[in-house]
Motif scaffolding. Structure first.
Motif, PDB file in Angstrom:
ATOM      1  N   ARG A  14      91.482 -44.562 102.279  1.00 48.10           N
ATOM      2  CA  ARG A  14      91.383 -45.932 102.796  1.00 48.10           C
ATOM      3  C   ARG A  14      91.289 -46.965 101.674  1.00 48.10           C
ATOM      4  NH1 ARG A  14      87.087 -44.705 107.736  1.00 48.10           N
ATOM      5  NH2 ARG A  14      88.458 -43.233 108.824  1.00 48.10           N
ATOM      6  N   ASP A  34      88.463 -33.118 110.166  1.00 49.86           N
ATOM      7  CA  ASP A  34      87.615 -33.704 111.204  1.00 49.86           C
ATOM      8  C   ASP A  34      87.402 -32.719 112.346  1.00 49.86           C
ATOM      9  OD1 ASP A  34      86.153 -35.961 112.231  1.00 49.86           O
ATOM     10  OD2 ASP A  34      87.746 -36.221 113.702  1.00 49.86           O
ATOM     11  N   SER A  44      94.482 -42.392 106.743  1.00 48.92           N
ATOM     12  CA  SER A  44      93.374 -41.437 106.646  1.00 48.92           C
ATOM     13  C   SER A  44      93.359 -40.470 107.824  1.00 48.92           C
ATOM     14  CB  SER A  44      92.036 -42.179 106.546  1.00 48.92           C
ATOM     15  OG  SER A  44      91.716 -42.846 107.756  1.00 48.92           O
ATOM     16  N   LYS A  78      85.630 -34.367 104.509  1.00 48.24           N
ATOM     17  CA  LYS A  78      86.233 -35.358 105.399  1.00 48.24           C
ATOM     18  C   LYS A  78      85.950 -36.781 104.937  1.00 48.24           C
ATOM     19  CE  LYS A  78      85.719 -37.762 109.674  1.00 48.24           C
ATOM     20  NZ  LYS A  78      84.738 -38.189 110.679  1.00 48.24           N
ATOM     21  N   GLN A  79      84.678 -37.092 104.687  1.00 41.30           N
ATOM     22  CA  GLN A  79      84.329 -38.458 104.301  1.00 41.30           C
ATOM     23  C   GLN A  79      84.865 -38.824 102.926  1.00 41.30           C
ATOM     24  OE1 GLN A  79      83.357 -39.293 107.682  1.00 41.30           O
ATOM     25  NE2 GLN A  79      82.685 -40.894 106.297  1.00 41.30           N
ATOM     26  N   ASN A  98      88.495 -39.400 103.430  1.00 36.01           N
ATOM     27  CA  ASN A  98      88.632 -40.612 104.251  1.00 36.01           C
ATOM     28  C   ASN A  98      88.596 -41.863 103.398  1.00 36.01           C
ATOM     29  OD1 ASN A  98      89.087 -40.371 106.977  1.00 36.01           O
ATOM     30  ND2 ASN A  98      86.957 -40.294 107.558  1.00 36.01           N
TER      31      ASN A  98
END
Length: 310
Positions: free
Chosen positions: A197, A241, A233, A189-190, A193
């Motif tokens: 972004r 998420d 994102s 996820k991160q 993300n």
């Protein structure tokens, strides 16, 4: 080795006609300040998003809508209830943003071309690296504690009396591994993300500045670009998420692995369940990314005036 430039390429020209460089220490400090301010502003939307994602269809669901979730929370716990779990996120958001921007600046320094420009594709890779770093170092334990706190509040007999009591109980019952539930999903996820972004932000920045790297980015322009990057994102990785949230909840023991969690959600609740909490997350993330990038850039400008580096 020369220090890396800030994402918005700092405002003033440097020696030799090149854009002013940003010391990695400034990136870390500015990122931490931006992260702390942002989470205090946007946390209620994070709370509602998490509650909706934890509200399983099979139970049946407790909340009929975003407004219903807010109404029941305020009714049962007062307005302060919307800030349950803030402490865990606040303690983590400052170092999280510091790690994110610090790692991005260091990686981007190596990724720039001979003219000192960072293109969109390389920005995506740098963002991915920054996201993975923050996931492992900060985000996974922070998110696990936050989700458990929020989930605990929705139970009939909440057992966590505060941040430190909750952390102590989690570690006592599950060990340090209890704060690293859903690590795989968190890294995915991160990583995605920040890749999305920074890719979007860099693409917009390069388009806006053109060949004039010394042009100053207006805060409102930065905020608009940040909001679009945040929306991209959200639509790109909300399923991850949702899986991460379930893997970190109080009922995470039901899932054998990240893939098993995804399979059970799909089997029991259908594909739309992967987009639970999208609306509150969209509002929170767009505001989050816009605020963080604006504050980061403005703090860097102040630091450039008071903290002189080579």
């Amino acid at each position: 080795m020369s220090a890396p430039r800030t994402l918005a390429a700092a405002a003033a020209p440097g020696a030799g006609g090149r854009a002013k460089l940003t010391h990695p220490g400034k990136a870390i400090l500015a990122g931490g300040i931006a992260g702390g301010i942002e989470i205090c502003i946007t946390f209620p939307t994070e709370y509602v998003k998490t509650q909706l994602q934890l509200d399983e269809k099979a139970n049946p669901p407790r909340y009929r809508s975003i407004g219903h979730c807010v109404k029941l929370t305020v009714q049962d716990h007062g307005v302060r209830g919307l800030y349950r779990g803030l402490s865990s996120l606040l303690y983590g958001s400052i170092p999280k943003s510091a790690v994110r921007f610090g790692v991005f600046e260091v990686l981007s320094n190596y990724a720039k071309d001979s003219s000192g420009k960072l293109d969109s594709k390389r920005s995506l890779i740098c963002g991915l690296g920054a996201g993975v770093a923050e996931a492992v170092a900060i985000v996974c334990p922070m998110e696990t504690i936050k989700v458990k706190f929020i989930h605990d509040q929705s139970s009939l007999n909440p057992k966590y009396r505060g941040f430190f009591h909750g952390v102590r109980e989690i570690v006592r019952e599950q060990g340090l591994r209890g704060t690293y539930q859903g690590l795989t999903a968190t890294v995915l996820k991160q990583g995605s993300n920040q890749a999305i972004r920074f890719f979007v932000m860099t693409s917009f920045r390069n388009w806006y500045l053109g060949d004039n790297t010394h042009r100053e980015m207006n805060p409102f322009v930065t905020a608009a670009f940040g909001a679009v990057a945040g929306a991209a994102s959200v639509f790109g990785n909300t399923p991850l998420d949702v899986i991460k949230t379930r893997m970190q909840g109080l009922e995470a023991h039901k899932y054998k692995s990240t893939l098993d969690c995804a399979y059970q959600i799909l089997k029991n609740e259908g594909p739309l369940a992967f987009y639970k909490g999208t609306v509150p997350r969209l509002g929170r993330v767009c505001l989050d990314v816009a605020i963080v990038f604006v504050i980061y850039e403005e703090v860097v400008k102040v630091l450039n005036r008071v903290w002189k580096t080579a």
